[in-house]
Design a protein around this motif. Structure first.
Motif, PDB file in Angstrom:
ATOM      1  N   ALA A 200       0.811  -1.214   0.000  1.00 30.71           N
ATOM      2  CA  ALA A 200       0.000   0.000   0.000  1.00 30.71           C
ATOM      3  C   ALA A 200       0.850   1.273   0.000  1.00 30.71           C
ATOM      4  CB  ALA A 200      -0.933   0.004   1.208  1.00 30.71           C
ATOM      5  N   VAL A 201       2.173   1.126  -0.046  1.00 33.66           N
ATOM      6  CA  VAL A 201       3.120   2.255  -0.036  1.00 33.66           C
ATOM      7  C   VAL A 201       2.843   3.161   1.171  1.00 33.66           C
ATOM      8  CG1 VAL A 201       4.289   4.004  -1.419  1.00 33.66           C
ATOM      9  CG2 VAL A 201       3.061   2.142  -2.563  1.00 33.66           C
ATOM     10  N   LYS A 202       2.934   2.563   2.344  1.00 35.52           N
ATOM     11  CA  LYS A 202       2.775   3.293   3.596  1.00 35.52           C
ATOM     12  C   LYS A 202       4.100   3.275   4.356  1.00 35.52           C
ATOM     13  CE  LYS A 202      -2.142   2.070   4.067  1.00 35.52           C
ATOM     14  NZ  LYS A 202      -2.699   3.429   3.973  1.00 35.52           N
ATOM     15  N   ALA A 203       4.299   4.284   5.192  1.00 36.56           N
ATOM     16  CA  ALA A 203       5.540   4.374   5.955  1.00 36.56           C
ATOM     17  C   ALA A 203       5.351   4.029   7.422  1.00 36.56           C
ATOM     18  CB  ALA A 203       6.147   5.768   5.823  1.00 36.56           C
ATOM     19  N   TYR A 204       4.097   3.848   7.836  1.00 38.85           N
ATOM     20  CA  TYR A 204       3.811   3.512   9.235  1.00 38.85           C
ATOM     21  C   TYR A 204       3.363   2.056   9.338  1.00 38.85           C
ATOM     22  CZ  TYR A 204       3.949   8.484  10.482  1.00 38.85           C
ATOM     23  OH  TYR A 204       4.337   9.780  10.693  1.00 38.85           O
ATOM     24  N   LEU A 205       4.042   1.301  10.192  1.00 30.83           N
ATOM     25  CA  LEU A 205       3.649  -0.078  10.448  1.00 30.83           C
ATOM     26  C   LEU A 205       2.758  -0.093  11.683  1.00 30.83           C
ATOM     27  CD1 LEU A 205       4.048  -3.097   9.709  1.00 30.83           C
ATOM     28  CD2 LEU A 205       5.915  -3.135  11.385  1.00 30.83           C
ATOM     29  N   PRO A 206       1.532  -0.597  11.569  1.00 27.84           N
ATOM     30  CA  PRO A 206       0.632  -0.624  12.729  1.00 27.84           C
ATOM     31  C   PRO A 206       1.197  -1.438  13.886  1.00 27.84           C
ATOM     32  CG  PRO A 206      -0.569  -1.046  10.701  1.00 27.84           C
ATOM     33  CD  PRO A 206       0.886  -1.107  10.355  1.00 27.84           C
ATOM     34  N   GLN A 207       0.803  -1.083  15.075  1.00 30.74           N
ATOM     35  CA  GLN A 207       1.181  -1.841  16.266  1.00 30.74           C
ATOM     36  C   GLN A 207       0.280  -3.056  16.382  1.00 30.74           C
ATOM     37  OE1 GLN A 207       1.337   0.444  19.909  1.00 30.74           O
ATOM     38  NE2 GLN A 207       0.999  -1.356  21.182  1.00 30.74           N
ATOM     39  N   LEU A 208       0.887  -4.242  16.525  1.00 26.91           N
ATOM     40  CA  LEU A 208       0.145  -5.486  16.709  1.00 26.91           C
ATOM     41  C   LEU A 208       0.404  -5.995  18.130  1.00 26.91           C
ATOM     42  CD1 LEU A 208      -0.098  -5.321  13.595  1.00 26.91           C
ATOM     43  CD2 LEU A 208       0.250  -7.791  13.525  1.00 26.91           C
ATOM     44  N   ASN A 209      -0.669  -6.187  18.874  1.00 20.71           N
ATOM     45  CA  ASN A 209      -0.566  -6.639  20.257  1.00 20.71           C
ATOM     46  C   ASN A 209      -1.001  -8.093  20.379  1.00 20.71           C
ATOM     47  OD1 ASN A 209       0.074  -3.928  21.084  1.00 20.71           O
ATOM     48  ND2 ASN A 209      -2.104  -3.448  20.905  1.00 20.71           N
ATOM     49  N   GLY A 210      -0.306  -8.846  21.214  1.00 18.51           N
ATOM     50  CA  GLY A 210      -0.627 -10.252  21.412  1.00 18.51           C
ATOM     51  C   GLY A 210      -1.939 -10.460  22.153  1.00 18.51           C
ATOM     52  N   MET A 211      -2.318 -11.717  22.318  1.00 17.86           N
ATOM     53  CA  MET A 211      -3.590 -12.065  22.957  1.00 17.86           C
ATOM     54  C   MET A 211      -3.662 -11.540  24.385  1.00 17.86           C
ATOM     55  SD  MET A 211      -5.661 -14.071  20.999  1.00 17.86           S
ATOM     56  CE  MET A 211      -6.427 -15.409  21.895  1.00 17.86           C
ATOM     57  N   GLN A 212      -4.842 -11.008  24.719  1.00 18.38           N
ATOM     58  CA  GLN A 212      -5.079 -10.521  26.070  1.00 18.38           C
ATOM     59  C   GLN A 212      -6.515 -10.832  26.464  1.00 18.38           C
ATOM     60  OE1 GLN A 212      -4.010  -6.437  26.608  1.00 18.38           O
ATOM     61  NE2 GLN A 212      -4.256  -6.494  28.812  1.00 18.38           N
ATOM     62  N   ALA A 213      -6.703 -11.227  27.706  1.00 25.46           N
ATOM     63  CA  ALA A 213      -8.044 -11.546  28.187  1.00 25.46           C
ATOM     64  C   ALA A 213      -8.925 -10.303  28.135  1.00 25.46           C
ATOM     65  CB  ALA A 213      -7.979 -12.088  29.613  1.00 25.46           C
ATOM     66  N   PHE A 214     -10.166 -10.479  27.703  1.00 25.83           N
ATOM     67  CA  PHE A 214     -11.092  -9.367  27.518  1.00 25.83           C
ATOM     68  C   PHE A 214     -11.231  -8.494  28.766  1.00 25.83           C
ATOM     69  CE2 PHE A 214     -15.361  -7.537  27.655  1.00 25.83           C
ATOM     70  CZ  PHE A 214     -15.411  -6.856  26.446  1.00 25.83           C
ATOM     71  N   PRO A 215     -11.450  -9.067  29.960  1.00 21.45           N
ATOM     72  CA  PRO A 215     -11.624  -8.207  31.152  1.00 21.45           C
ATOM     73  C   PRO A 215     -10.417  -7.320  31.413  1.00 21.45           C
ATOM     74  CG  PRO A 215     -12.351 -10.442  31.613  1.00 21.45           C
ATOM     75  CD  PRO A 215     -11.624 -10.486  30.300  1.00 21.45           C
ATOM     76  N   SER A 216      -9.231  -7.865  31.174  1.00 21.47           N
ATOM     77  CA  SER A 216      -8.012  -7.089  31.385  1.00 21.47           C
ATOM     78  C   SER A 216      -7.872  -5.994  30.326  1.00 21.47           C
ATOM     79  CB  SER A 216      -6.792  -8.014  31.341  1.00 21.47           C
ATOM     80  OG  SER A 216      -5.591  -7.284  31.432  1.00 21.47           O
ATOM     81  N   PHE A 217      -8.182  -6.342  29.090  1.00 16.06           N
ATOM     82  CA  PHE A 217      -8.024  -5.379  27.998  1.00 16.06           C
ATOM     83  C   PHE A 217      -8.899  -4.144  28.191  1.00 16.06           C
ATOM     84  CE2 PHE A 217      -9.272  -3.572  23.927  1.00 16.06           C
ATOM     85  CZ  PHE A 217      -8.036  -3.332  23.347  1.00 16.06           C
ATOM     86  N   ILE A 218     -10.162  -4.344  28.549  1.00 17.77           N
ATOM     87  CA  ILE A 218     -11.067  -3.189  28.623  1.00 17.77           C
ATOM     88  C   ILE A 218     -10.746  -2.269  29.799  1.00 17.77           C
ATOM     89  CG2 ILE A 218     -12.924  -4.383  27.416  1.00 17.77           C
ATOM     90  CD1 ILE A 218     -14.350  -4.665  30.136  1.00 17.77           C
ATOM     91  N   GLN A 219      -9.930  -2.734  30.732  1.00 11.88           N
ATOM     92  CA  GLN A 219      -9.497  -1.861  31.819  1.00 11.88           C
ATOM     93  C   GLN A 219      -8.428  -0.878  31.356  1.00 11.88           C
ATOM     94  OE1 GLN A 219     -10.903  -1.686  34.868  1.00 11.88           O
ATOM     95  NE2 GLN A 219     -12.342  -3.257  34.161  1.00 11.88           N
TER      96      GLN A 219
END
Length: 238
Positions: free
Chosen positions: A133-152
């Motif tokens: 796509a000719v972009k210069a920014y690589l998105p941040q990819l985060n590993g698996m996280q439990a839903f309750p922890s993530f929404i906090q």
């Protein structure tokens, strides 16, 4: 356009890795004096000239650097529960990067059929899509996280949960957009009632993506595209 990913570039002289050197010289048949482009995944786009056309150590001279190349005024974050078939998540990552996204997180939910992911493989797919796509920014990819922890950890005021329960939900296309937004997409069996209540308790608002019942990866991409489109329209409409 020949575009290479060089995340560790810091000087005006740069040597491609052995694999990239072989690809550029043996496969693409580039020669000394030819120009190629580089991106570091952090927003800089470079034009470089081949100084030494060695298939093991191709040496480049940077002749131009464009910082903040394609920088956007908004931030899209999609958090999704990976599907049982990982190919579908790989497809989502590829297409989301092409469309435009800043961050992708993976959720472990009550009804998740997949408990783990290969984040390194997904990062390689993201790099390939960034170059495509000719972009210069690589998105941040985060590993698996439990839903309750993530929404906090998210900013609840700018986070939305797309679920299928028969509640009052706002069309995503009708929400008041902030500059940074996070959309939660559940597993193939949807978020559990407990998870929805946890999200509500945090102040996370419910949305719908329309009347169709979408696959997880399709819903995640639709959410990404919708937010991108809304921001684009916002920038051109009075």
């Amino acid at each position: 356009m020949h575009l290479f990913y060089t995340p560790d570039i810091t000087t005006e002289t740069y040597t491609l890795s052995e694999d990239e050197s072989k690809h550029s010289i043996r496969v693409l048949r580039l020669q000394e004096g030819d120009e190629i482009n580089l991106v570091d995944g952090k927003g800089s786009f470079y034009t470089a000239q081949i100084k030494t056309a060695n298939p093991k150590k191709c040496v480049l001279q940077v002749i131009n650097k464009a910082p903040d190349f394609g920088k956007r005024s908004f931030y899209v974050h999609v958090a999704v529960a990976p599907t049982k078939n990982l190919d579908r998540m790989e497809w989502f990552v590829e297409k989301a990067v092409e469309v435009g996204i800043e961050e992708i997180s993976f959720l472990l939910c009550d009804r998740s059929e997949r408990k783990n992911i290969n984040i390194e493989r997904l990062e390689k797919i993201a790099v390939s899509a960034m170059k495509q796509a000719v972009k210069a920014y690589l998105p941040q990819l985060n590993g698996m996280q439990a839903f309750p922890s993530f929404i906090q950890q998210v900013d609840a005021a700018n986070t939305y949960i797309a679920h299928l329960e028969n509640h009052d939900r706002t069309l995503l296309s009708q929400v008041h957009l902030s500059q940074k937004i996070c959309i939660l997409i559940g597993p193939e069996g949807d978020f559990s009632v407990k998870e929805i209540e946890l999200a509500y308790g945090r102040g996370i608002k419910p949305v719908t993506l329309g009347t169709s019942r979408l696959r997880t990866e399709t819903a995640a991409l639709v959410a990404c595209h919708t937010v991108n489109l809304l921001h684009e329209l916002k920038s051109v409409l009075p």
